[in-house]
Motif scaffolding. Structure first.
Motif, short mmCIF file in Angstrom:
data_model
loop_
_atom_site.label_atom_id
_atom_site.label_comp_id
_atom_site.label_asym_id
_atom_site.label_seq_id
_atom_site.Cartn_x
_atom_site.Cartn_y
_atom_site.Cartn_z
N ASP A 416 -24.40 -40.51 -20.91
CA ASP A 416 -24.45 -39.05 -20.87
C ASP A 416 -23.15 -38.40 -21.32
O ASP A 416 -23.00 -37.17 -21.19
CB ASP A 416 -24.78 -38.58 -19.45
CG ASP A 416 -26.15 -39.03 -18.99
OD1 ASP A 416 -27.01 -39.26 -19.86
OD2 ASP A 416 -26.36 -39.17 -17.76
N GLU A 418 -20.46 -36.41 -23.13
CA GLU A 418 -20.55 -35.33 -24.11
C GLU A 418 -19.18 -34.89 -24.65
O GLU A 418 -19.08 -34.46 -25.79
CB GLU A 418 -21.26 -34.11 -23.51
CG GLU A 418 -22.70 -34.38 -23.09
CD GLU A 418 -23.33 -33.16 -22.44
OE1 GLU A 418 -22.59 -32.18 -22.19
OE2 GLU A 418 -24.55 -33.19 -22.19
N THR A 439 -19.48 -44.59 -33.69
CA THR A 439 -20.80 -43.99 -33.54
C THR A 439 -20.86 -43.07 -32.33
O THR A 439 -21.48 -42.00 -32.38
CB THR A 439 -21.87 -45.08 -33.42
OG1 THR A 439 -21.79 -45.95 -34.55
CG2 THR A 439 -23.26 -44.49 -33.32
N LEU A 440 -20.21 -43.48 -31.24
CA LEU A 440 -20.15 -42.63 -30.05
C LEU A 440 -19.44 -41.33 -30.36
O LEU A 440 -19.87 -40.24 -29.91
CB LEU A 440 -19.44 -43.38 -28.93
CG LEU A 440 -19.18 -42.58 -27.65
CD1 LEU A 440 -20.50 -42.20 -26.97
CD2 LEU A 440 -18.31 -43.36 -26.68
N CYS A 442 -19.37 -39.72 -33.11
CA CYS A 442 -20.25 -38.85 -33.91
C CYS A 442 -21.31 -38.15 -33.06
O CYS A 442 -21.79 -37.07 -33.43
CB CYS A 442 -20.93 -39.67 -35.00
SG CYS A 442 -19.79 -40.37 -36.22
N ASN A 443 -21.67 -38.75 -31.94
CA ASN A 443 -22.71 -38.18 -31.08
C ASN A 443 -22.17 -37.24 -30.01
O ASN A 443 -22.95 -36.61 -29.29
CB ASN A 443 -23.50 -39.31 -30.41
CG ASN A 443 -24.25 -40.16 -31.42
OD1 ASN A 443 -24.67 -39.67 -32.46
ND2 ASN A 443 -24.42 -41.44 -31.09
N LEU A 444 -20.83 -37.12 -29.90
CA LEU A 444 -20.25 -36.24 -28.89
C LEU A 444 -20.35 -34.78 -29.30
O LEU A 444 -20.33 -34.45 -30.49
CB LEU A 444 -18.78 -36.61 -28.67
CG LEU A 444 -18.47 -37.98 -28.05
CD1 LEU A 444 -16.96 -38.21 -28.01
CD2 LEU A 444 -19.06 -38.09 -26.65
N LYS A 445 -20.43 -33.92 -28.31
CA LYS A 445 -20.42 -32.49 -28.57
C LYS A 445 -19.01 -31.97 -28.83
O LYS A 445 -18.82 -31.00 -29.56
CB LYS A 445 -21.03 -31.73 -27.38
CG LYS A 445 -22.51 -31.97 -27.20
CD LYS A 445 -23.05 -31.12 -26.05
CE LYS A 445 -24.55 -31.30 -25.89
NZ LYS A 445 -25.09 -30.48 -24.78
#
Length: 477
Positions: A416, A418, A439-440, A442-445
């Protein structure tokens, strides 16, 4: 013989009232304003008439306004103009005093003489910390501490002796509290040092709206007076301060506090002693407690397990703690804080693996973790945070022992996550970032990545695509 009858006068025709007469019927101050404006208009049209009414040219128009109306006008002005406005006249000085809500007292005689209440009748926040210290004026030596700042006569004594010598007696401080309570019944926040139980009882009886209290040089006996403040919501207790003064707050005082102040929402314990029993009493009695701050604690081993009794606790802050809990006990006795969402560690020494492991186990329901300038947080220590599966926000600053491998091993288990902030962590290298960690990212807000000085350029380009398209112009050195 005819009698001549006189016809009565015909009735006068009634004209409808003017709107200006209706508007000014019950507004006497406005009549004077309109009259003054009319005179000023006539004087501007006829230069000869200026000699007939010379006093109207210098009249103070604000005298025609009521205090309530002028107060509303002055309250709309920015705070930076309050001091200049108070120099206009005595009336403005008095009105500006009524607008002041917060004040820091430096002269104790200003309080006990009654001038404080006369000058500022609507005070809500009062700081008496520096006012309780008698410091000689025109001295060339200044002692500055993180809590107080005072002048001193000579510099060949310890801070302890200096504070005890220049601190006002308890009786004098209690007298000032009584004068303040009698003059400011709507007091909401107070900061004071060296008060007694009697002075705080007087304050509790007179100031029923008191919601925030900061008490320095506190002990168990003083807490009996604090317990009478039934509406207290924010409390800061300062017991022992290294190099400045020493005062004891133990489980006895914490139990008295818990039984009296049941509406506490925020509690800060600085330099206080205690153990499992004191924290347990606070958790069982103060059911509204949402934020607990512990600074430089002297608590006995095993106190960490008592946090599970704080069922509604949402924020836990540990500041400048030389140790957490050297012997927290077995895992089955630690418990869990079900509502805890935020853990802030600042300037703490994380030397014991057992302490750090127990801390994260109690705080398993965390959603936000902040670690700032904590010594000893290495890869093994940070691995214990992986039990907190619901973390959404992570901020690491000044963690020089943590590496990229240790960071990756933990954050990849937080599905979870962010927001990630990494600042001034010199052993976290960009060259060690794995594809899974990239990759993590790139997925963070939100990502704030500045572990060292060399990463400033990369962090400024991150997310813009410039690093890929212009790779030949941004080569790493």
């Amino acid at each position: 013989m005819s009698v001549l009858e006189e016809n009565p006068d015909p009735p006068l025709k009634k004209w409808p009232p003017l709107w200006s007469d209706i508007w000014l019927k019950k507004t006497k101050p406005l009549k004077h304003v309109v009259f003054a404006m009319q005179l000023q208009s006539l004087a501007s049209k006829d230069p000869k008439s200026q000699t007939l009414i010379p006093h109207f040219a210098n009249i103070d128009r604000t005298l025609l306004l009521s205090d309530e109306l002028l107060l509303k006008i002055l309250s709309k002005l920015p705070l930076s103009q309050r001091n200049p406005n108070s120099l206009v006249c005595k009336r403005w000085l008095y009105l500006q005093g009524r607008l002041v809500r917060s004040l820091k007292i430096l002269d104790w005689n200003f309080l006990v003489s009654g001038r404080l209440i006369t000058r500022f009748p609507n005070l809500a926040h009062v700081d008496l910390l520096n006012g309780c210290l008698f410091s000689p004026r025109n001295s060339g030596i200044l002692l500055t501490h993180r809590m107080v700042s005072m002048q001193m006569r000579y510099g060949n004594c310890s801070n302890w002796e200096l504070l005890e010598e220049n601190l006002l007696p308890v009786e004098v401080v209690d007298g000032g509290l009584q004068a303040l309570a009698n003059g400011c019944p709507n007091l909401r926040r107070l900061v004071v040092i060296n008060a007694s139980e009697l002075g705080l009882l007087t304050l509790a009886e007179e100031c029923l709206t008191l919601q925030e209290l900061e008490l320095h040089k506190c002990n168990d006996n003083v807490l009996r007076g604090i317990a009478a403040c039934e509406n207290l919501q924010i409390l800061k207790l300062v017991g022992n301060v290294d190099g400045l003064y020493c005062s004891l707050v133990s489980d006895v005082g914490l139990t008295i506090l818990a039984q009296g102040c049941k509406r506490l929402v925020k509690l800060e314990l600085s330099g206080c002693e205690g153990s499992f029993d004191g924290i347990k009493a606070i958790g069982q009695c103060c059911l509204m407690l949402e934020e607990l701050t512990i600074c430089d604690h002297r608590m006995e081993d095993g106190w960490l397990a008592a946090l599970s009794y704080c069922e509604n606790l949402k924020t836990l802050r540990l500041l400048s703690c030389k140790r957490i809990d050297l012997d927290p006990g077995p895992d089955e006795y630690l418990g869990l804080c079900p509502s805890l969402e935020r853990l802030h560690l600042q300037k703490c020494q994380l030397r014991s693996k057992k302490s750090v492991r127990a801390l994260f186990r109690v705080c398993e329901a965390l959603r936000e973790v902040v670690v700032l300038d904590c010594w000893g947080l290495d890869n093994d220590m940070f691995t214990f945070a992986s039990v907190c599966r619901r973390v959404k926000f992570l901020s690491l600053e000044g963690c020089s022992l943590l590496t990229t491998e240790g960071l990756e091993a933990t954050v990849l288990s937080w599905l979870d996550l962010e927001t990630l902030v990494v600042v001034s962590c010199k052993n976290i290298k960009e060259s060690d970032i794995s594809p899974a960690l990239a990759t993590l990212f790139c997925n963070l807000k939100e990502l704030r990545w500045r572990p060292d000085a060399k990463s400033l350029l990369s962090s400024s380009l991150m997310g813009t695509g410039m690093g890929k398209k212009g790779g030949k112009f941004f080569k790493r050195t």
